[in-house]
Write a protein that holds these residues in place. Structure first.
Motif, PDB file in Angstrom:
ATOM      1  N   ALA A 658       0.867  -1.190   0.000  1.00 32.84           N
ATOM      2  CA  ALA A 658       0.000   0.000   0.000  1.00 32.84           C
ATOM      3  C   ALA A 658       0.892   1.224   0.000  1.00 32.84           C
ATOM      4  N   TYR A 659       0.572   2.214  -0.811  1.00 34.80           N
ATOM      5  CA  TYR A 659       1.409   3.417  -0.831  1.00 34.80           C
ATOM      6  C   TYR A 659       0.526   4.648  -0.778  1.00 34.80           C
ATOM      7  N   GLN A 660       1.154   5.735  -0.367  1.00 36.01           N
ATOM      8  CA  GLN A 660       0.475   7.027  -0.350  1.00 36.01           C
ATOM      9  C   GLN A 660       1.388   8.067  -0.975  1.00 36.01           C
ATOM     10  N   GLY A 661       0.879   8.794  -1.958  1.00 36.57           N
ATOM     11  CA  GLY A 661       1.557   9.975  -2.476  1.00 36.57           C
ATOM     12  C   GLY A 661       2.812   9.721  -3.279  1.00 36.57           C
ATOM     13  N   ALA A 662       3.789  10.570  -3.035  1.00 36.30           N
ATOM     14  CA  ALA A 662       4.968  10.713  -3.904  1.00 36.30           C
ATOM     15  C   ALA A 662       5.768   9.437  -4.117  1.00 36.30           C
ATOM     16  N   VAL A 663       5.647   8.466  -3.229  1.00 38.87           N
ATOM     17  CA  VAL A 663       6.452   7.244  -3.330  1.00 38.87           C
ATOM     18  C   VAL A 663       5.813   6.201  -4.242  1.00 38.87           C
ATOM     19  N   ALA A 664       4.774   6.588  -4.997  1.00 42.86           N
ATOM     20  CA  ALA A 664       4.038   5.643  -5.838  1.00 42.86           C
ATOM     21  C   ALA A 664       4.971   4.816  -6.729  1.00 42.86           C
ATOM     22  N   ILE A 727       0.580  -6.541   4.963  1.00 46.08           N
ATOM     23  CA  ILE A 727       0.434  -5.327   4.155  1.00 46.08           C
ATOM     24  C   ILE A 727       1.668  -4.478   4.423  1.00 46.08           C
ATOM     25  N   VAL A 728       2.481  -4.287   3.385  1.00 45.23           N
ATOM     26  CA  VAL A 728       3.639  -3.408   3.532  1.00 45.23           C
ATOM     27  C   VAL A 728       3.204  -2.045   3.021  1.00 45.23           C
ATOM     28  N   SER A 729       3.200  -1.065   3.912  1.00 43.62           N
ATOM     29  CA  SER A 729       2.705   0.252   3.496  1.00 43.62           C
ATOM     30  C   SER A 729       3.847   1.255   3.510  1.00 43.62           C
ATOM     31  N   VAL A 730       3.722   2.261   2.651  1.00 45.31           N
ATOM     32  CA  VAL A 730       4.806   3.223   2.544  1.00 45.31           C
ATOM     33  C   VAL A 730       4.251   4.602   2.218  1.00 45.31           C
ATOM     34  N   LEU A 731       4.775   5.594   2.892  1.00 41.38           N
ATOM     35  CA  LEU A 731       4.434   6.984   2.570  1.00 41.38           C
ATOM     36  C   LEU A 731       5.628   7.866   2.893  1.00 41.38           C
ATOM     37  N   ASP A 732       5.616   9.050   2.318  1.00 48.51           N
ATOM     38  CA  ASP A 732       6.650  10.025   2.657  1.00 48.51           C
ATOM     39  C   ASP A 732       6.128  10.871   3.814  1.00 48.51           C
ATOM     40  N   LEU A 752       6.132   1.721   6.486  1.00 51.40           N
ATOM     41  CA  LEU A 752       7.407   2.387   6.219  1.00 51.40           C
ATOM     42  C   LEU A 752       7.176   3.883   6.038  1.00 51.40           C
ATOM     43  N   GLY A 753       8.123   4.660   6.510  1.00 53.77           N
ATOM     44  CA  GLY A 753       8.020   6.118   6.342  1.00 53.77           C
ATOM     45  C   GLY A 753       9.045   6.769   7.251  1.00 53.77           C
ATOM     46  N   PRO A 754       9.505   7.968   6.912  1.00 55.79           N
ATOM     47  CA  PRO A 754      10.518   8.632   7.739  1.00 55.79           C
ATOM     48  C   PRO A 754       9.965   8.964   9.122  1.00 55.79           C
ATOM     49  N   ASP A 755      10.678   8.490  10.150  1.00 58.00           N
ATOM     50  CA  ASP A 755      10.241   8.817  11.509  1.00 58.00           C
ATOM     51  C   ASP A 755      11.317   9.617  12.250  1.00 58.00           C
ATOM     52  N   HIS A 756      12.228  10.183  11.472  1.00 58.31           N
ATOM     53  CA  HIS A 756      13.210  11.112  12.051  1.00 58.31           C
ATOM     54  C   HIS A 756      13.251  12.353  11.164  1.00 58.31           C
ATOM     55  N   PHE A 757      13.825  13.423  11.698  1.00 60.20           N
ATOM     56  CA  PHE A 757      13.973  14.621  10.872  1.00 60.20           C
ATOM     57  C   PHE A 757      14.682  14.268   9.567  1.00 60.20           C
ATOM     58  N   GLY A 758      14.298  14.921   8.506  1.00 62.07           N
ATOM     59  CA  GLY A 758      14.961  14.706   7.225  1.00 62.07           C
ATOM     60  C   GLY A 758      16.299  15.426   7.173  1.00 62.07           C
TER      61      GLY A 758
END
Ligand code: TPP
Ligand code: MG
Length: 788
Positions: A658-664, A727-732, A752-758
């Motif tokens: 499953a993905y959301q947004g820019a990481v399509a 379900i492996v999910s990913v978003l930015d 999956l997704g960034p959980d620290h400051f960029g």
């Protein structure tokens, strides 16, 4: 001098206002007393309320509501004077005893005035200090906007936008941001009346601050009216020796003045004589007075002097210049804790309340009676019925309405299939097409107004602005254009423009969105406001966004660019918490399309949804990530409900991405590899974890309430997958936005997704580092499959 109108034998306007004020202080105090002392208390918690804050503002509010305000004026009342506002509405017959007796109780009058919960008599909700005050300036700007665009009958008089502000509200930075912005837009018909009791919550304020305030307001083009001493003190100062008394009071530090007010006449006498015992004039003024009379004289500040207040307000109606009244008051005026520095949450005891009741001639059992205890109740009642504000704005309250603007079934769109473009660019192009105002979208385009805090061009509003122009009451030329200096952007302004350019302060954007998003209701004009902001800086204005949603303002917020996809800009500009914010923020439907076909559906939905009674504001999180646009059939209802299968899974499939947004594109690439081993694997595009979550909660609730058939979009979507599927999910964005998906059907979610400051980097490096690239997705799939 203003006219003091005789009403009946022995009663003139000032006396009548004084009677009204007395009722307001009583009713507000009684409401709070009732809530704290006379209702059963099940949890032992203090109910609270602010009798001192109410008493402080009561004279100002009396003068405004019962002498100055006209039905079409709009008012933001400082939060802690909410009970006074309820009492005012009660005297006008617009509030019930049940609501007042239910103050701070579920279903009863709210602690702080609330548009959504207190009903149609409240113009602006208040609570987070500073925001309500500033909102009046933006509401006035919107009044200018809708009138300049011919959305309201020019014969309708212009409303004055009035804030009754606590002096501590002037500590809030958003006040000064709003002042600057108001100056740029040359706002008018705004009054801020400061209840200048020189006390906040904790303490008494530093002296001489008023001098700063006066200067600040004057610099911003405001008129400042300082209302310091009442008529009786002024008369005393005019007597021989009076000027020394004035000098003494002028120099009296705020904390000492407050303490003497609390202590009373004997303390006043001692303090004055300690410094001026030898002044014959001063002695002639104070010696004949009893302690009570002396205390009353010394606390005769203008903010409690109805003649001074009405005179000053009436004089100010002659101009439309924004005006700040610094009305000196005493916190807790007339109550036992008047002036005491700890009185903010102070409350009269049962005994003190009993004494207060006796003093006002209120019979036990008649505490709620409107005119109880007044010497001339009938005459005061007649007076209240006769004041301008007694006229009803509409038969059902203070809410106006405006017809909804039809939204075409599909928005005009640029050709996007096969092009490589981002959702941010797509947004700019679709809006620009709407801006052509051809065919079905002509009406829609007239009612759109865009606004942006200095990021209009960098959020792709440029083409729209070039078509529709920049709004200003005054026409101003574009120097660069006129000088034939090459620029892609037209910045000339005119009253017909449809973009409001703001300075960089994000809180102002949200306050203007709040005002614009209430235009149907406050101004009777339908406006479709669109605000663009860099997604991370939603955080900068979040309290104002919360505030806008709390009032049920209707607008479209476009947060772009977003996420670590913004790559080289680094961690301070990369939003990671906003998808979670989109879920938890009430009355804001949040979406993140990956492709422009989804965006077109969501944009259309936004225009529709923000006009529906059951709708809300909308937030689109967009990106500068460039993706190859697709030509595909899309189920619009699924896109709006929050997700759609791009590759539907086989029945009983053990895994999906499953993905959301820019990481399509990363998700698509991973899926292609995954399907070599797991041919039934599906690919789910999530367009709104917010809508999915809301739908799931609603279904759970409906089932609990007995509707066994209730279900929701995400349950239906996930049904084909095996019960123990991964379900492996990913978003930015922070993966918590997806983590809950596993609870829907008990499937295993690896989010999956960034959980620290960029940080700065390119997308390849950053996606690898923050584990949202295709290989991280595949690793997560492998891990999930192994754990099966
Ligand atoms: C943004 C925000 N911060 C803190 C509070 C808590 N608070 C409520 S009232 C208040 C002091 C208000 O003082 P002032 O505005 O002078 O009101 P008054 O003296 O008339 O009661 C504070 C700190 C709040 N409501 N909103
Ligand atoms: Mg104060």
């Amino acid at each position: 001098m203003n006219e003091i109108r005789p009403i009946e034998a022995g009663l003139n306007t000032i006396d009548a206002l004084a009677s009204v004020e007395q009722k307001l202080v009583w009713l507000a105090s009684w409401m709070i007393h009732n809530a704290n002392h006379l209702r059963p208390n099940r949890d032992g918690l203090k109910v609270g309320g602010h009798q001192a804050s109410c008493a402080s503002a009561a004279s100002i509010m009396t003068a405004l509501y019962f002498d100055i305000l006209r039905p079409y004026d709009r008012v933001a009342v400082k939060p802690h004077a909410g009970p006074v506002l309820h009492a005012i509405n009660y005297l006008f017959g617009r509030q019930t005893v049940e609501q007042m007796a239910g103050l701070r109780q579920m279903g009863g009058a709210q602690a702080y005035p609330s548009r959504a919960k207190d009903g149609s008599e409240i113009d602006f909700s208040t609570g987070s200090v500073g925001l309500g005050v500033a909102l009046t300036s933006f509401a006035s700007l919107m009044q200018d906007y809708v009138r300049a665009h011919g959305f309201v009958d020019p014969a309708v008089p212009r409303a004055r936008h009035v804030a009754i502000a606590g002096d501590a509200e002037l500590d809030e930075g958003n006040i000064y941001e709003a002042l600057l912005e108001g100056w740029k837009h040359d706002v008018r018909d705004v009054w801020w009346v400061v209840d200048y009791n020189r006390q906040s919550l904790d303490s008494v304020m530093p002296d001489r601050l008023f001098g700063r305030f006066e200067g600040l307001f004057r610099d911003m083009g405001w008129k400042v009216v300082s209302l310091k001493y009442g008529k009786r003190l002024e008369a005393a100062f005019a007597r021989p020796g009076g000027s020394s008394l004035r000098g003494w009071v002028d120099d009296c530090p705020n904390s000492i003045y407050s303490a003497l007010t609390f202590q009373g006449g004997a303390a006043w006498r001692q303090a004055i004589l300690a410094d001026m015992a030898k002044s014959r004039g001063v002695r002639a003024i104070i010696d004949p007075l009893s302690d009570t009379e002396l205390a009353s004289l010394m606390s005769n500040l203008a903010g409690h002097d109805l003649a001074t207040l009405t005179e000053a307000f009436r004089a100010a109606t002659k101009t439309d210049q924004p005006t700040c009244f610094l009305a000196y008051t005493i916190k807790g005026m007339g109550l036992p804790f008047a002036g005491h520095k700890d009185n903010h949450a102070g409350m009269m005891t049962v005994e003190q309340m009993g004494a207060f009741r006796a003093q006002l001639n209120i019979r036990p059992g008649h505490e709620w009676d409107r005119w109880e205890g007044l010497a001339q109740p009938k005459a005061v009642e007649k007076f209240v019925e006769s004041v301008p504000f007694a006229q009803k704005l509409t038969p059902h309250g203070r809410r106006l309405d405006a017809a909804t603007i039809p939204v075409p079934t599909t928005l005009p769109q640029p050709k996007i299939t096969g092009r490589r473009m981002s959702t941010q660019a797509g947004f700019g192009e679709i809006l620009s097409e709407i801006g052509r105002a051809k065919g079905d979208s002509a009406e829609l385009s007239k009612h759109i107004v865009t606004m942006s805090p200095d990021v209009a061009v960098s959020t792709n509003l440029g083409p729209w602005i070039n078509r529709r122009g920049v709004f200003d009451r005054h026409t101003r030329d574009d120097v660069f254009r006129d000088g034939k200096l090459a620029s892609a952007q037209r910045w000339g302004t005119s009253p017909s423009g449809q973009h409001i350019e703001l300075g960089i302060a994000e809180q102002n954007l949200f306050l203007l969105l709040a005002a614009a998003g209430l235009s149907h209701d406050l101004l009777g004009a339908r406006i479709l406001p669109i605000g663009t902001v860099y997604d991370p800086f939603v955080n900068r204005g979040h309290d104002a966004l919360f505030y806008a949603c709390y009032q049920d303002a209707r607008f479209l917020l476009v947060g772009t660019p977003s996420g670590i996809t913004l790559a080289p800009e680094g961690g301070q500009h990369q939003s990671t918490n906003t998808p979670a914010l989109g879920i938890v923020q009430d009355r804001l439907a949040s979406f993140e399309p990956a492709y422009c076909d989804e965006l077109a559906i969501l944009l259309r939905h936004a225009f529709d949804w923000m006009q529906r009674p059951e709708g809300s504001a909308v937030w689109l999180r967009l990106s500068t990530q460039i993706l190859t646009q697709k030509d595909r059939p899309l189920n619009a209802a699924h896109v709006i409900a929050g997700a759609h299968w791009v590759v539907p899974p086989a029945t009983g499939a053990g895994i999906a991405i499953a993905y959301q947004g820019a990481v399509a594109a990363e998700a698509e690439k991973a899926l292609a590899e995954l399907r070599e081993d797991e041919p039934g694997a599906g690919l789910l595009a999530i367009t709104s974890p917010d809508r999915l979550y809301a739908g799931w909660r609603a279904a759970q609730r409906a089932r609990r309430l007995g509707d066994a058939t209730a279900t929701c979009h995400i349950e239906t979507l996930l049904a084909p997958l095996a019960r123990n599927a991964a379900i492996v999910s990913v978003l930015d964005g922070h993966p918590a936005a997806h983590a809950w998906l596993g609870s829907v059907r008990g499937q295993r979610v690896m989010a999956l997704g960034p959980d620290h400051f960029g940080q700065s980097g390119d997308i390849t490096d950053l996606y690898r580092e923050y584990e949202i690239d295709s290989s991280a997705i595949l690793d997560a799939c492998a891990e999930a499959l192994l754990a099966r």
